[in-house]
Design a protein around this motif. Structure first.
Motif, PDB file in Angstrom:
ATOM      1  N   LEU A  70     -25.285   0.907   8.517  1.00  0.00           N
ATOM      2  CA  LEU A  70     -25.188   0.132   9.754  1.00  0.00           C
ATOM      3  C   LEU A  70     -25.510   0.986  10.970  1.00  0.00           C
ATOM      4  CD1 LEU A  70     -24.464  -2.481  11.207  1.00  0.00           C
ATOM      5  CD2 LEU A  70     -22.063  -1.739  11.209  1.00  0.00           C
ATOM      6  N   SER A  71     -24.915   2.169  11.063  1.00  0.00           N
ATOM      7  CA  SER A  71     -25.166   3.017  12.237  1.00  0.00           C
ATOM      8  C   SER A  71     -26.617   3.471  12.298  1.00  0.00           C
ATOM      9  CB  SER A  71     -24.227   4.229  12.216  1.00  0.00           C
ATOM     10  OG  SER A  71     -24.479   5.057  11.089  1.00  0.00           O
ATOM     11  N   LEU A  72     -27.184   3.839  11.149  1.00  0.00           N
ATOM     12  CA  LEU A  72     -28.590   4.240  11.124  1.00  0.00           C
ATOM     13  C   LEU A  72     -29.495   3.094  11.559  1.00  0.00           C
ATOM     14  CD1 LEU A  72     -28.797   6.316   7.815  1.00  0.00           C
ATOM     15  CD2 LEU A  72     -29.129   7.173  10.130  1.00  0.00           C
ATOM     16  N   SER A  73     -29.196   1.894  11.102  1.00  0.00           N
ATOM     17  CA  SER A  73     -30.037   0.739  11.411  1.00  0.00           C
ATOM     18  C   SER A  73     -29.982   0.401  12.894  1.00  0.00           C
ATOM     19  CB  SER A  73     -29.601  -0.474  10.582  1.00  0.00           C
ATOM     20  OG  SER A  73     -29.713  -0.202   9.198  1.00  0.00           O
ATOM     21  N   ILE A  74     -28.779   0.407  13.459  1.00  0.00           N
ATOM     22  CA  ILE A  74     -28.640   0.092  14.881  1.00  0.00           C
ATOM     23  C   ILE A  74     -29.329   1.151  15.732  1.00  0.00           C
ATOM     24  CG2 ILE A  74     -26.982  -0.140  16.769  1.00  0.00           C
ATOM     25  CD1 ILE A  74     -25.040  -1.369  14.775  1.00  0.00           C
ATOM     26  N   GLY A  75     -29.119   2.422  15.400  1.00  0.00           N
ATOM     27  CA  GLY A  75     -29.770   3.491  16.157  1.00  0.00           C
ATOM     28  C   GLY A  75     -31.278   3.440  16.047  1.00  0.00           C
ATOM     29  N   ALA A  76     -31.787   3.190  14.854  1.00  0.00           N
ATOM     30  CA  ALA A  76     -33.226   3.131  14.640  1.00  0.00           C
ATOM     31  C   ALA A  76     -33.853   1.958  15.389  1.00  0.00           C
ATOM     32  CB  ALA A  76     -33.523   3.012  13.148  1.00  0.00           C
ATOM     33  N   PHE A  77     -33.216   0.793  15.332  1.00  0.00           N
ATOM     34  CA  PHE A  77     -33.764  -0.382  16.008  1.00  0.00           C
ATOM     35  C   PHE A  77     -33.753  -0.191  17.523  1.00  0.00           C
ATOM     36  CE2 PHE A  77     -33.594  -4.723  17.705  1.00  0.00           C
ATOM     37  CZ  PHE A  77     -34.693  -5.276  17.065  1.00  0.00           C
ATOM     38  N   ALA A  78     -32.670   0.385  18.054  1.00  0.00           N
ATOM     39  CA  ALA A  78     -32.585   0.615  19.497  1.00  0.00           C
ATOM     40  C   ALA A  78     -33.683   1.574  19.955  1.00  0.00           C
ATOM     41  CB  ALA A  78     -31.209   1.176  19.848  1.00  0.00           C
ATOM     42  N   ALA A  79     -33.923   2.641  19.189  1.00  0.00           N
ATOM     43  CA  ALA A  79     -34.970   3.590  19.554  1.00  0.00           C
ATOM     44  C   ALA A  79     -36.343   2.941  19.519  1.00  0.00           C
ATOM     45  CB  ALA A  79     -34.929   4.791  18.607  1.00  0.00           C
ATOM     46  N   ALA A  80     -36.596   2.094  18.520  1.00  0.00           N
ATOM     47  CA  ALA A  80     -37.885   1.409  18.424  1.00  0.00           C
ATOM     48  C   ALA A  80     -38.123   0.523  19.643  1.00  0.00           C
ATOM     49  CB  ALA A  80     -37.944   0.587  17.149  1.00  0.00           C
ATOM     50  N   ILE A  81     -37.101  -0.210  20.068  1.00  0.00           N
ATOM     51  CA  ILE A  81     -37.243  -1.089  21.228  1.00  0.00           C
ATOM     52  C   ILE A  81     -37.487  -0.271  22.496  1.00  0.00           C
ATOM     53  CG2 ILE A  81     -36.052  -2.768  22.682  1.00  0.00           C
ATOM     54  CD1 ILE A  81     -37.008  -3.818  19.961  1.00  0.00           C
ATOM     55  N   ILE A  82     -36.767   0.849  22.650  1.00  0.00           N
ATOM     56  CA  ILE A  82     -36.946   1.690  23.842  1.00  0.00           C
ATOM     57  C   ILE A  82     -38.372   2.211  23.926  1.00  0.00           C
ATOM     58  CG2 ILE A  82     -36.306   3.896  24.880  1.00  0.00           C
ATOM     59  CD1 ILE A  82     -33.452   3.364  23.881  1.00  0.00           C
ATOM     60  N   VAL A  83     -38.910   2.687  22.806  1.00  0.00           N
ATOM     61  CA  VAL A  83     -40.265   3.219  22.801  1.00  0.00           C
ATOM     62  C   VAL A  83     -41.277   2.135  23.128  1.00  0.00           C
ATOM     63  CG1 VAL A  83     -42.079   4.168  21.321  1.00  0.00           C
ATOM     64  CG2 VAL A  83     -39.800   5.157  21.293  1.00  0.00           C
ATOM     65  N   PHE A  84     -41.115   0.964  22.513  1.00  0.00           N
ATOM     66  CA  PHE A  84     -42.071  -0.113  22.747  1.00  0.00           C
ATOM     67  C   PHE A  84     -42.026  -0.594  24.196  1.00  0.00           C
ATOM     68  CE2 PHE A  84     -43.284  -4.603  22.812  1.00  0.00           C
ATOM     69  CZ  PHE A  84     -44.581  -4.484  22.354  1.00  0.00           C
ATOM     70  N   VAL A  85     -40.808  -0.785  24.732  1.00  0.00           N
ATOM     71  CA  VAL A  85     -40.682  -1.230  26.122  1.00  0.00           C
ATOM     72  C   VAL A  85     -41.222  -0.164  27.069  1.00  0.00           C
ATOM     73  CG1 VAL A  85     -39.035  -1.818  27.935  1.00  0.00           C
ATOM     74  CG2 VAL A  85     -38.755  -2.771  25.646  1.00  0.00           C
ATOM     75  N   GLY A  86     -40.921   1.102  26.790  1.00  0.00           N
ATOM     76  CA  GLY A  86     -41.417   2.177  27.641  1.00  0.00           C
ATOM     77  C   GLY A  86     -42.925   2.235  27.673  1.00  0.00           C
ATOM     78  N   ALA A  87     -43.558   2.085  26.523  1.00  0.00           N
ATOM     79  CA  ALA A  87     -45.014   2.088  26.475  1.00  0.00           C
ATOM     80  C   ALA A  87     -45.584   0.897  27.217  1.00  0.00           C
ATOM     81  CB  ALA A  87     -45.484   2.095  25.026  1.00  0.00           C
ATOM     82  N   GLY A  88     -44.929  -0.260  27.083  1.00  0.00           N
ATOM     83  CA  GLY A  88     -45.393  -1.449  27.789  1.00  0.00           C
ATOM     84  C   GLY A  88     -45.300  -1.290  29.297  1.00  0.00           C
ATOM     85  N   LEU A  89     -44.190  -0.708  29.780  1.00  0.00           N
ATOM     86  CA  LEU A  89     -44.036  -0.487  31.220  1.00  0.00           C
ATOM     87  C   LEU A  89     -45.062   0.519  31.731  1.00  0.00           C
ATOM     88  CD1 LEU A  89     -40.141  -0.366  31.513  1.00  0.00           C
ATOM     89  CD2 LEU A  89     -41.672  -2.228  32.216  1.00  0.00           C
ATOM     90  N   MET A  90     -45.335   1.552  30.937  1.00  0.00           N
ATOM     91  CA  MET A  90     -46.332   2.548  31.335  1.00  0.00           C
ATOM     92  C   MET A  90     -47.707   1.902  31.477  1.00  0.00           C
ATOM     93  SD  MET A  90     -47.496   6.074  29.415  1.00  0.00           S
ATOM     94  CE  MET A  90     -45.922   6.887  29.684  1.00  0.00           C
ATOM     95  N   ALA A  91     -48.016   0.990  30.546  1.00  0.00           N
ATOM     96  CA  ALA A  91     -49.311   0.325  30.598  1.00  0.00           C
ATOM     97  C   ALA A  91     -49.387  -0.669  31.752  1.00  0.00           C
ATOM     98  CB  ALA A  91     -49.577  -0.385  29.272  1.00  0.00           C
ATOM     99  N   ARG A  92     -48.241  -1.326  32.050  1.00  0.00           N
ATOM    100  CA  ARG A  92     -48.251  -2.376  33.055  1.00  0.00           C
ATOM    101  C   ARG A  92     -48.268  -1.814  34.482  1.00  0.00           C
ATOM    102  NH1 ARG A  92     -47.240  -7.769  33.151  1.00  0.00           N
ATOM    103  NH2 ARG A  92     -46.399  -8.657  35.071  1.00  0.00           N
TER     104      ARG A  92
END
Length: 289
Positions: A70-92
């Motif tokens: 559970l902890s690994l899954s939550i941490g992994a999913f949160a990191a994936a969302i942060i990276v994707f949102v960060g890349a999107g903001l950088m592009a926008r």
């Protein structure tokens, strides 16, 4: 050894092989169809970036809360969302193309994850990077089954707008609709499946079960339905043959599965009826008059 001893006995005699088979097949059912759309939409880098991005989240979660599923899954999913949102903001808001932004963020995430893992005595860096299909517990199996169910149901709902948006992004807009919702749901399903695959194949290899069947399917089908079926067959075959290769050759199961998928993809590129290299070479040249 008889064919039965080679193909059936490992799964019949060992519980860990049966768990790995069940988890691997579930992951293939969820990931392979998504890979078809990633390849068609030329978004393979997105899948790779999200897969690498989960490493720091998983490492940090292990340091703070222990190495539970559970902890690994939550941490992994949160990191994936942060990276994707960060890349999107950088592009926008910046002048960086989205693919370049993803490359920057996933490399940063991979480096940070490695640094965090190196600071924790209780962190198994090799398992975080390459996974352990043979060590899947009940939680990982439930996560794989849940990800597969969510993917199949989600794709059933968004398949039509996603297919239209893939073939012609302007089509839905012309009719007053947008593929943005389908795109976001699709990306969420990609992230969920990569997190589920992380427990079996690690941060470096989980994307292989998604992208490679999608690439191979292009050489076997001319329709979207055919490509989805071909990807499913390729993904499941890769899991089964990879586990057997791991058992008989005494090699790590995760790399064995991805290696088999690579071989299946290369073979598809050679002999596949839709653009395979050998078929093109064998086709007689037309005379020009």
């Amino acid at each position: 050894m008889t064919p039965g001893e080679i193909l059936i006995a490992p799964f019949a005699d060992y519980d860990f092989m049966r768990r790995a088979l069940a988890g691997g097949v579930a992951l293939a059912l969820g990931a392979a169809p998504l890979g078809v759309f990633l390849v068609l939409r030329r978004m393979s880098l997105v899948g790779d970036a999200i897969a690498h991005a989960i490493l720091p989240g998983a490492a940090l979660a292990t340091l703070l809360f222990g190495a539970s599923t559970l902890s690994l899954s939550i941490g992994a999913f949160a990191a994936a969302i942060i990276v994707f949102v960060g890349a999107g903001l950088m592009a926008r808001f910046g002048k960086t193309p989205e693919d370049a932004g993803l490359a920057v963020f996933y490399l940063a995430a991979l480096a940070l994850g490695g640094a965090l893992a190196s600071r924790g005595d209780g962190i198994d860096l090799e398992r975080l990077l390459f996974g352990s299909p043979l060590g899947m517990d009940a939680g990982a199996l439930m996560l794989a089954a849940g990800a597969a169910s969510a993917s199949l149901l989600g794709l059933a709902v968004i398949a039509r707008p996603l297919a239209y948006d893939t073939a012609d992004p302007d089509f839905l807009g012309d009719f007053g609709r947008s593929g943005a919702t389908a795109h976001l749901v699709f990306l969420a399903l990609v992230a969920v499946n990569l997190v589920a695959g992380f427990h079996a194949l690690g941060a470096l290899l989980s994307v292989g079960l998604m992208i490679l069947p999608g690439v191979a399917a292009r050489f076997w089908a001319t329709t979207l339905t055919g490509a989805l079926l071909a990807a499913l067959v390729t993904g499941i075959a890769g899991v089964v043959l990879g586990l057997l290769a791991s058992f008989h050759a005494d090699v790590a199961a995760g790399p064995a599965i991805v290696s088999v998928l690579v071989l299946l993809t290369v073979a598809s590129g050679l002999v596949g009826p839709q653009g395979g290299a050998l078929g093109r070479f064998a086709r007689p040249a037309h005379l020009e008059g």
